[in-house]
Every structure is written in structure tokens, then in C-alpha cells.
Design an enzyme around this catalytic site. Structure first.
Site, short mmCIF file in Angstrom:
data_model
loop_
_atom_site.label_atom_id
_atom_site.label_comp_id
_atom_site.label_asym_id
_atom_site.label_seq_id
_atom_site.Cartn_x
_atom_site.Cartn_y
_atom_site.Cartn_z
N GLN A 260 -22.06 -14.74 29.90
CA GLN A 260 -21.90 -15.35 28.58
C GLN A 260 -20.65 -14.84 27.89
O GLN A 260 -19.97 -15.58 27.17
CB GLN A 260 -23.14 -15.06 27.74
CG GLN A 260 -23.22 -15.87 26.46
CD GLN A 260 -23.34 -17.35 26.73
OE1 GLN A 260 -23.89 -17.75 27.75
NE2 GLN A 260 -22.80 -18.16 25.84
N HIS A 263 -17.08 -16.69 28.11
CA HIS A 263 -16.79 -18.00 27.51
C HIS A 263 -15.55 -17.95 26.63
O HIS A 263 -14.69 -18.83 26.73
CB HIS A 263 -17.99 -18.49 26.70
CG HIS A 263 -19.00 -19.23 27.51
ND1 HIS A 263 -18.82 -20.51 27.92
CD2 HIS A 263 -20.20 -18.84 28.02
CE1 HIS A 263 -19.87 -20.90 28.63
NE2 HIS A 263 -20.72 -19.90 28.71
N GLU A 327 -27.99 -19.16 20.30
CA GLU A 327 -27.73 -20.37 21.09
C GLU A 327 -28.52 -20.31 22.40
O GLU A 327 -29.24 -21.24 22.75
CB GLU A 327 -26.23 -20.48 21.37
CG GLU A 327 -25.86 -21.68 22.25
CD GLU A 327 -24.44 -21.61 22.74
OE1 GLU A 327 -23.92 -22.66 23.19
OE2 GLU A 327 -23.82 -20.53 22.72
N HIS A 328 -28.37 -19.21 23.14
CA HIS A 328 -29.12 -18.98 24.38
C HIS A 328 -30.05 -17.79 24.18
O HIS A 328 -29.61 -16.74 23.69
CB HIS A 328 -28.18 -18.65 25.55
CG HIS A 328 -27.15 -19.70 25.83
ND1 HIS A 328 -25.91 -19.72 25.21
CD2 HIS A 328 -27.18 -20.77 26.66
CE1 HIS A 328 -25.22 -20.74 25.66
NE2 HIS A 328 -25.95 -21.40 26.53
N ASP A 361 -26.18 -23.80 32.25
CA ASP A 361 -24.86 -24.34 31.95
C ASP A 361 -24.50 -25.51 32.87
O ASP A 361 -23.70 -26.37 32.50
CB ASP A 361 -23.79 -23.25 32.10
CG ASP A 361 -23.73 -22.34 30.88
OD1 ASP A 361 -24.30 -22.71 29.84
OD2 ASP A 361 -23.11 -21.27 30.98
N HIS A 420 -37.90 -55.10 -9.95
CA HIS A 420 -38.75 -54.82 -8.80
C HIS A 420 -40.12 -55.48 -9.01
O HIS A 420 -40.64 -56.16 -8.12
CB HIS A 420 -38.95 -53.31 -8.61
CG HIS A 420 -37.81 -52.61 -7.96
ND1 HIS A 420 -36.54 -52.59 -8.49
CD2 HIS A 420 -37.75 -51.88 -6.81
CE1 HIS A 420 -35.76 -51.89 -7.71
NE2 HIS A 420 -36.46 -51.44 -6.67
#
Length: 431
Positions: A260, A263, A327-328, A361, A420
Site C-alpha cells: 500500500q 502507491h 480506504e482499505h 486492487d 396546489h
């Protein structure tokens, strides 16, 4: 070798202020200068169209072209320029992603809410979408798959795949097999501006999808506020949080954290566990495995943002994880499925030691376009419904209208909406 022992924290001796600091994300330099620069790029594209795009392609990517669009002939020919090994891997990934996402397609919903009153949902694809595939040092073929497959399943009629030039044959091959023949060789903030605003040759789209660097992210935010084009989700650097127990494998944990961390320089990895020896063993493994990685500059930089946190119990680990909203989220714990009930905020969860983040991924079938930077507390992973819109349909019988007319009159007159009420009275008189 990088010393990350200073990034070990003991949660229960931290002050409230220190806890907030420990769970803070890396500072992203979306400062005033970047905002102003992106604004100028968008404004320039708006005023000068293609001329501005050609200028930015030359300035940022050292690329000059007659047309921003890749020809169909070149897209079709890409299958002759990629390896069989690559095609086989893509075939498996495509099958798995398609298999999972095809089950997300929703059927029309119809409910009789009151005798003679029917409410319905019908699903329609967003007509035109732009898929931004970032490049970095290598073509991100996995992102091309993750964006294109749900767009096709949703039934989007006009799909534009956009990526920084020169676009690799691998990306073009994915466009070919998914029958996406509108491919733009544009990158950065100017490509987002072109997709949102349109130019002489680039058609604007209704919604833009896909991750990117800080300039792309800032451009997406700005165009969503100054045009009719919407975006998929806010995005920040990639991140991972691992929860481990006493029986977890430190080598596996270290490999997940390192995968990770590569990235980007602003990526963040966090380990939560209940014993100090787990942290020590994982850090030893990180140091050992780093020696096996040839290009480690990005990893060494992002590991400065890492956190190794020791807490009193696994339940407390989940409380901290929910606070962080990763995120993960990888659960390196025994019977990990039993702990799903404790998870409130996470982009994607990986259960057990045999489910590495890297598999998600590329090839498990789940989408890897996920909310980052804490947005997992309100956003979900990308799915087919993101490429669709829901239209509500209502129908009443005349008997139902008669039955409900007094209630409608009461509520409309209370709000001072006389017209209305009149629309109801007119029909009742007719009846």
C-alpha cells in the site's frame, strides 16, 4: 534504512489531542497556489478550447498531436502489441469484476403505497461519462477495468476514456475488448476541464469518474461546482489500516503495508494490535522486505506517515478504525468474518491472512475505486448504480385521488400553497 520505531504509539497513554494527531492524514498541499493554478487552467480551457489543450499537453506531458482522439484502427491494433500473458491476466480480472458487478444491477421497483396509489423507481444510465485513468510511471490498467466494466453494465451510451499521453497499448487493449472507442489522450487538470466544459473537438460529459493526482482531484472539485458535470467522489492519497491479533503472520502484515505504501509518497499505512511484540516483529519484517524491493523511494517516503498503534483490546481497534474510516481495512485476525459487525466505516474490507490488499486492487472482482481521506464514513466503493440515475414514477386512480383529496388540501393550505389545493379541487369538481 528508515527508522520507523518512532512511529509506534500506545493509545491509552495518549491525550485526546495526541490521538487526533496520530490519526491525522498526511497534509496534502492543496494550498491556495494549487487552487489558483487549477482555476486558471480550467478558465483557459473554457476560453481557448483546443488551443489550450494542445498547449498543456506540450507543457505537462511533452506531447504533440493533431487529434486528441485515438483512432479506432490504433485501438483495434493494440491486441497485436500486447503479450498473451497480459491478455490472459486481463481475461481473468475482467471475468471476476464483471461477475461481481453484474449482480449489482437493480430491477425496477414498484410499491402500492395506498389503495390505488403506485410509486415506482426506474433506472436509467447516465448518458455520457468520462473515465479518467491516471498514468504515473506505468499504465494503470486495473483502474481502466474498474471504471469501464460498471459503466458498460450500467448501459452508458457515450463513454469517453481519458488518460495522459502517450497512452499505452495495454490501456488501448482494454478499451478494445470493452468496445470503448472514444479514447482521449489528455491528462491532468486540463483533461478534466475538457471533459466538463467541452471544446471544439471534445464533447463534454455528464459525470467524471476516476482517481488522479492533486491537480486532477482539485480540478474535479472545481468543475463540479462551476458546470453541470458531477463527479464520482472526493479523493485523496491511498491508505490502509490493518488490525492484527496475537496469531497473525508478521511477514504477511508487512507485505500488505509495503504494497500500500508504494502507491504514492502521501499514502498512509496504519497497524492496530494489542501486543507490542506484534509491532516489533512487523517492523523487523518491513526492514527485511524493503531490501528485496528495487524501487523503494516512494515507499520510504510514505512510511514516514505510517502509524503502529498498540491498544488494549480488539474491540478498541475497531473503534479506532471506525474513527479513521480507512480506504482499505485488512483483518489479520482469527475468525475475521465474525468481526464484520463491528465495522461501520471502511471503503473495502479484506478478511483473513489469505486476502491481500493487492488482490483486491486487481482481480477479486470487487471495485478498487474507493473513498479515501476519511470519506468512507459517507461514501461507498464504486458500483454500477453510480453510473445510473433513478427516476421516480407515480400514478393515482381517481378513487385514490378522491380518498386523499382532503388530506392534500389540509397540507397544501397549511403551507399557503393555494394553487396546489386548486389543482386538486378542479379534479374533484370534475368528478
Amino acid at each position: 534504512m528508515l527508522n520507523i520505531n518512532k512511529n509506534i504509539f500506545y493509545w491509552n497513554i495518549l491525550t485526546k489531542k495526541e490521538k487526533i494527531h496520530v490519526l491525522s492524514r498526511p497534509h496534502i498541499n492543496s494550498n491556495k497556489n494549487i487552487k489558483e493554478l487549477v482555476f486558471k487552467i480550467i478558465d483557459n480551457v473554457k476560453k481557448h478550447g483546443d488551443l489550450a489543450l494542445h498547449s498543456y499537453n506540450l507543457e505537462f506531458d511533452n506531447f504533440k498531436c493533431k487529434s486528441f482522439y485515438i483512432s479506432r484502427k490504433k485501438i483495434d491494433n493494440s491486441s497485436n502489441l500486447v503479450s498473451k500473458k497480459f491478455k490472459d491476466a486481463i481475461s481473468i480480472a475482467l471475468s471476476n469484476i464483471n461477475n461481481f458487478h453484474s449482480k449489482q444491477i437493480l430491477s425496477d421497483l414498484i410499491v402500492e403505497t395506498y389503495p390505488g396509489v403506485y410509486c415506482k423507481h426506474i433506472y436509467r444510465p447516465i448518458q455520457s461519462v468520462g473515465l479518467y485513468v491516471p498514468k504515473g510511471n506505468h499504465p494503470l490498467v486495473s483502474t481502466a477495468l474498474m471504471l469501464s466494466i460498471p459503466a458498460k453494465l450500467a448501459g452508458c451510451h457515450n463513454i469517453t476514456l481519458c488518460s495522459p499521453p502517450p497512452i499505452s497499448n495495454e490501456i488501448l487493449y482494454i478499451a478494445k475488448i470493452l468496445k470503448i472507442y472514444t479514447v482521449l489522450q489528455l491528462g491532468g487538470a486540463h483533461s478534466i476541464a475538457a471533459l466538463a466544459l467541452g471544446t471544439e473537438t471534445v464533447k463534454f460529459v455528464d459525470k467524471i469518474f476516476g482517481p488522479g493526482n492533486i491537480f486532477v482531484t482539485e480540478a474535479k472539485l472545481q468543475v463540479s461546482q462551476c458546470s453541470l458535470t458531477s463527479i464520482d467522489m472526493p479523493a485523496g492519497p491511498s491508505e490502509m489500516l490493518v488490525i492484527a491479533d496475537d496469531l497473525s503472520n508478521p511477514a504477511f502484515i508487512a507485505s500488505d503495508l509495503l504494497s500500500q505504501a508504494e502507491h504514492s509518497q502521501n499514502s498512509q499505512v496504519i497497524l492496530l494490535c494489542t501486543k507490542n511484540f506484534i509491532v516489533k516483529n512487523v517492523i523487523k519484517e518491513i526492514q527485511k522486505q524493503l531490501l528485496l524491493i528495487p524501487n523503494k523511494n516512494i515507499i520510504l517516503h510514505s512510511l514516514k506517515n505510517s502509524r503502529f498503534i498498540v491498544v488494549n483490546s480488539l474491540k478498541e481497534c475497531f473503534k479506532i478504525s471506525n474513527l479513521y474510516s480507512p480506504e482499505h481495512l485488512i483483518l489479520h485476525i482469527k475468525n475475521s468474518k465474525n468481526f464484520l459487525k463491528y465495522i461501520n466505516n471502511a471503503g473495502s474490507v479484506f478478511l483473513g491472512k489469505w486476502t491481500p490488499g493487492a488482490a483486491g486492487d486487481y482481480i477479486t472482482g470487487a471495485n478498487h475505486v474507493l473513498p479515501t481521506y476519511g470519506y468512507a464514513n459517507s461514501y461507498s466503493s464504486l458500483r454500477v448504480s453510480d453510473f445510473q440515475k433513478i427516476i421516480t414514477v407515480q400514478k393515482m386512480t381517481k378513487i385514490a385521488l378522491q380518498s386523499l383529496s382532503k388530506s392534500i388540501a389540509t397540507l397544501s393550505l397549511m403551507e399557503g400553497m393555494n394553487a396546489h389545493n386548486q389543482s386538486i379541487v378542479t379534479r374533484i369538481k370534475f368528478l
